[in-house]
Write a protein that holds these residues in place. Structure first.
Motif, PDB file in Angstrom:
ATOM      1  N   CYS A   7       0.837  -1.204   0.000  1.00  0.00           N
ATOM      2  CA  CYS A   7       0.000   0.000   0.000  1.00  0.00           C
ATOM      3  C   CYS A   7       0.874   1.257   0.000  1.00  0.00           C
ATOM      4  O   CYS A   7       0.592   2.224  -0.720  1.00  0.00           O
ATOM      5  CB  CYS A   7      -0.912  -0.022   1.225  1.00  0.00           C
ATOM      6  SG  CYS A   7      -2.035   1.389   1.367  1.00  0.00           S
ATOM      7  N   PHE A   8       1.943   1.245   0.778  1.00  0.00           N
ATOM      8  CA  PHE A   8       2.872   2.377   0.851  1.00  0.00           C
ATOM      9  C   PHE A   8       3.522   2.626  -0.509  1.00  0.00           C
ATOM     10  O   PHE A   8       3.677   3.771  -0.943  1.00  0.00           O
ATOM     11  CB  PHE A   8       3.932   2.084   1.918  1.00  0.00           C
ATOM     12  CG  PHE A   8       4.842   3.242   2.219  1.00  0.00           C
ATOM     13  CD1 PHE A   8       4.333   4.463   2.613  1.00  0.00           C
ATOM     14  CD2 PHE A   8       6.214   3.082   2.139  1.00  0.00           C
ATOM     15  CE1 PHE A   8       5.176   5.534   2.916  1.00  0.00           C
ATOM     16  CE2 PHE A   8       7.072   4.136   2.442  1.00  0.00           C
ATOM     17  CZ  PHE A   8       6.549   5.364   2.823  1.00  0.00           C
ATOM     18  N   PHE A  31      -5.235   5.845   0.414  1.00  0.00           N
ATOM     19  CA  PHE A  31      -4.615   4.519   0.471  1.00  0.00           C
ATOM     20  C   PHE A  31      -4.682   4.068   1.926  1.00  0.00           C
ATOM     21  O   PHE A  31      -4.207   4.770   2.820  1.00  0.00           O
ATOM     22  CB  PHE A  31      -3.164   4.572  -0.019  1.00  0.00           C
ATOM     23  CG  PHE A  31      -3.028   5.002  -1.447  1.00  0.00           C
ATOM     24  CD1 PHE A  31      -2.903   4.065  -2.462  1.00  0.00           C
ATOM     25  CD2 PHE A  31      -3.047   6.349  -1.788  1.00  0.00           C
ATOM     26  CE1 PHE A  31      -2.792   4.460  -3.795  1.00  0.00           C
ATOM     27  CE2 PHE A  31      -2.932   6.760  -3.111  1.00  0.00           C
ATOM     28  CZ  PHE A  31      -2.808   5.811  -4.123  1.00  0.00           C
ATOM     29  N   GLU A  32      -5.283   2.888   2.176  1.00  0.00           N
ATOM     30  CA  GLU A  32      -5.533   2.449   3.538  1.00  0.00           C
ATOM     31  C   GLU A  32      -4.947   1.076   3.817  1.00  0.00           C
ATOM     32  O   GLU A  32      -4.948   0.203   2.947  1.00  0.00           O
ATOM     33  CB  GLU A  32      -7.035   2.365   3.806  1.00  0.00           C
ATOM     34  CG  GLU A  32      -7.810   3.638   3.576  1.00  0.00           C
ATOM     35  CD  GLU A  32      -9.293   3.410   3.797  1.00  0.00           C
ATOM     36  OE1 GLU A  32      -9.690   3.283   4.977  1.00  0.00           O
ATOM     37  OE2 GLU A  32     -10.047   3.341   2.809  1.00  0.00           O
ATOM     38  N   MET A  44      -2.351   8.603   2.757  1.00  0.00           N
ATOM     39  CA  MET A  44      -2.359   7.230   3.256  1.00  0.00           C
ATOM     40  C   MET A  44      -2.667   7.241   4.741  1.00  0.00           C
ATOM     41  O   MET A  44      -2.210   8.103   5.483  1.00  0.00           O
ATOM     42  CB  MET A  44      -1.002   6.556   3.010  1.00  0.00           C
ATOM     43  CG  MET A  44      -0.921   5.119   3.519  1.00  0.00           C
ATOM     44  SD  MET A  44       0.615   4.306   3.038  1.00  0.00           S
ATOM     45  CE  MET A  44       0.510   2.796   4.029  1.00  0.00           C
ATOM     46  N   PHE A  65       0.997   4.254  -2.757  1.00  0.00           N
ATOM     47  CA  PHE A  65       0.803   5.624  -2.286  1.00  0.00           C
ATOM     48  C   PHE A  65       1.918   6.536  -2.797  1.00  0.00           C
ATOM     49  O   PHE A  65       1.665   7.633  -3.319  1.00  0.00           O
ATOM     50  CB  PHE A  65       0.749   5.595  -0.758  1.00  0.00           C
ATOM     51  CG  PHE A  65       0.964   6.915  -0.077  1.00  0.00           C
ATOM     52  CD1 PHE A  65       0.062   7.946  -0.213  1.00  0.00           C
ATOM     53  CD2 PHE A  65       2.087   7.105   0.735  1.00  0.00           C
ATOM     54  CE1 PHE A  65       0.255   9.165   0.444  1.00  0.00           C
ATOM     55  CE2 PHE A  65       2.284   8.309   1.390  1.00  0.00           C
ATOM     56  CZ  PHE A  65       1.369   9.342   1.246  1.00  0.00           C
ATOM     57  N   LEU A  83       1.113  10.780   5.348  1.00  0.00           N
ATOM     58  CA  LEU A  83       0.854   9.460   5.915  1.00  0.00           C
ATOM     59  C   LEU A  83       0.400   9.638   7.355  1.00  0.00           C
ATOM     60  O   LEU A  83       1.139  10.159   8.189  1.00  0.00           O
ATOM     61  CB  LEU A  83       2.132   8.604   5.861  1.00  0.00           C
ATOM     62  CG  LEU A  83       2.140   7.305   6.685  1.00  0.00           C
ATOM     63  CD1 LEU A  83       1.022   6.365   6.246  1.00  0.00           C
ATOM     64  CD2 LEU A  83       3.501   6.611   6.572  1.00  0.00           C
TER      65      LEU A  83
END
Length: 477
Positions: free
Chosen positions: A28-29, A192-193, A42, A32, A160
């Protein structure tokens, strides 16, 4: 560098075999960071014991090794210090980063974000409020709104948010808005989760994390129909402590862990005041109202006059304000006096969470023994009215109000002892030894807020947690 190579770089710094949740978070990171949308954001939600802190530290260190720009922030000074230590980079409080002083009267505007191509990492995001308290002196009064506006006013900047939904939400809110998808989408973000819920095997060997995980499950599955039970047997880091052993045990913690690494957490300001008085009298042998070495907490935001403070040898930059919740150590105190119906003293305060910055100031001591969080509205009005009489000869109201707001006694720093605090004041920090006294509880007093309180309190402990006067009814056999 391509994203897969970057993820490998993070894993090298992580140093552990990642869990499935952690791998998903890294993926996910990567998405992002690769996003070219206008407002990529995120949010990483993770409970205690899931490796969230170590993972974020590895992410940050990997970015820095690639000469990428990263800014670290947290809601409080102690939380910023924890983030800085884990990531090996400087961290700031959110307020100090995103606001600038507008006037000498203590008003702060939203700062200009001059950063470009920068990732803003915000830890302890569960503490960020979107509840506008009216006139706060800071920006719009809505911290989450101001944070989002600040970050995304910079060219190609992104954010983030890291936090734990099981912790106490901000005062006045039922949930933590900075961790809620619908609220973040409302800003127009491309979100973004990821969620870390898998507790690491080594974490399950800790009584602190074992019990915190059990309490968190009551929140997650809404199964709390009776007061939660804690398990003490088999663990050395969580202890049921009878009240008659408190003084000796607390003295031992002060000796071994240090006063600054020991905290008592209570459910009310009234109980915190009782604990603080008992600790000072019976453990520390302090007889005066305020003495050298006393640990205090600032309980109201305070703007610093430009000429009324000095840097210590370790600090060359004066902050523009001292925030509600900041801790300080009394270096010197003198000249106790009563004026306007209140009590004051001259003091030099040192702030450990801000490079030992020292401040010469006037403190208001009435709040030391008050059961209220700070001066009440009635007390503040009484102080204002009394001081106003000194400026009655100033004809123009605007000039008179300006003189009052700049008055040294009107601006005296409001303090409380900081040996025992409420959980909201402890949130964001961690201590080696934590003592928790929940007070009298019955099943009909069980609320979601209590469960969040208990989880947050227990997870403040790094090495040992002492549950004071914990009942057998709330203990696993």
């Amino acid at each position: 560098m391509k994203i897969p190579e970057f993820i490998s770089l993070i894993l090298d710094r992580f140093g552990f075999e990642p869990t499935t949740d952690q791998r998903n978070a890294l993926a996910c990171f990567g998405r992002f960071l690769a996003s070219r949308d206008d407002m990529p954001m995120m949010v990483m939600r993770g409970s205690a014991g899931t490796g969230k802190t170590s993972l974020v530290a590895a992410m940050v260190q990997a970015l820095v090794s690639l000469r990428q720009k990263v800014v670290l922030m947290a809601p409080t000074g102690r939380a910023a210090k924890v983030l800085s230590i884990s990531s090996s980079l400087p961290a700031s409080t959110i307020h100090r980063k995103i606001y600038r002083q507008k006037t000498m009267l203590g008003d702060f505007n939203l700062n200009d974000n001059l950063h470009t191509d920068t990732l803003f990492v915000i830890d302890e995001a569960s503490m960020i409020s979107s509840f506008s308290m009216g006139e706060t002196g800071f920006g719009s009064g809505n911290l989450l709104d101001d944070l989002v506006q600040f970050v995304y006013s910079g060219r190609n900047c992104r954010m983030l948010l890291i936090g734990d939904t099981a912790q106490l939400p901000p005062v006045g809110e039922d949930e933590s808005p900075a961790l809620i998808s619908e609220i973040l989408y409302g800003y127009g973000a491309t979100l973004f989760e990821c969620d870390l819920s898998e507790v690491l095997r080594q974490s399950s060997e800790s009584g602190i994390l074992y019990n915190a995980t059990a309490i968190r499950s009551l929140i997650q599955y809404e199964e709390a129909t009776e007061l939660p039970k804690l398990r003490f047997s088999g663990f050395s880091d969580i202890i049921s402590l009878p009240g008659n052993e408190l003084i000796d045990t607390l003295s031992n913690s002060y000796s071994k862990a240090g006063i600054d690494e020991t905290i008592v957490i209570t459910r009310s300001n009234k109980n915190a005041t009782m604990y603080n008085n008992g600790i000072r009298a019976q453990v520390l042998d302090r007889e005066e109202l305020l003495e050298r070495g006393d640990q205090v907490m600032i309980v109201k935001n305070h703007t610093l006059p430009t000429l009324n403070s000095k840097p210590s040898t370790l600090n060359t930059q004066q902050p523009s304000f001292i925030a509600n919740g900041d801790k300080a150590i009394v270096v010197r105190v003198r000249n106790f006096r009563e004026l306007y119906g209140f009590h004051f003293a001259d003091a030099t305060l040192r702030f450990p969470d801000y490079d030992n910055f020292e401040l010469d100031t006037i403190v208001l001591t009435d709040t030391l023994q008050s059961d209220a969080p700070a001066l009440t509205q009635e007390q503040s009005t009484a102080l204002f009215n009394a001081i106003e009489e000194d400026y009655a000869d100033i004809p123009r109201k605007a000039d008179r109000m300006k003189a009052i707001r700049e008055d040294a006694y009107f601006n005296a720093i409001q303090i409380k002892y900081a040996y025992a605090v409420t959980c909201h004041k402890a949130q964001g920090g961690q201590w080696s030894h934590v003592y928790i006294d929940q007070g009298y509880m019955t099943d009909d007093m069980l609320t979601p807020d209590y469960i969040h309180w208990l989880y947050t309190a227990i997870t403040r402990g790094r090495e040992k947690v002492f549950m004071v006067n914990w009942t057998e009814k709330q203990t696993h056999p």
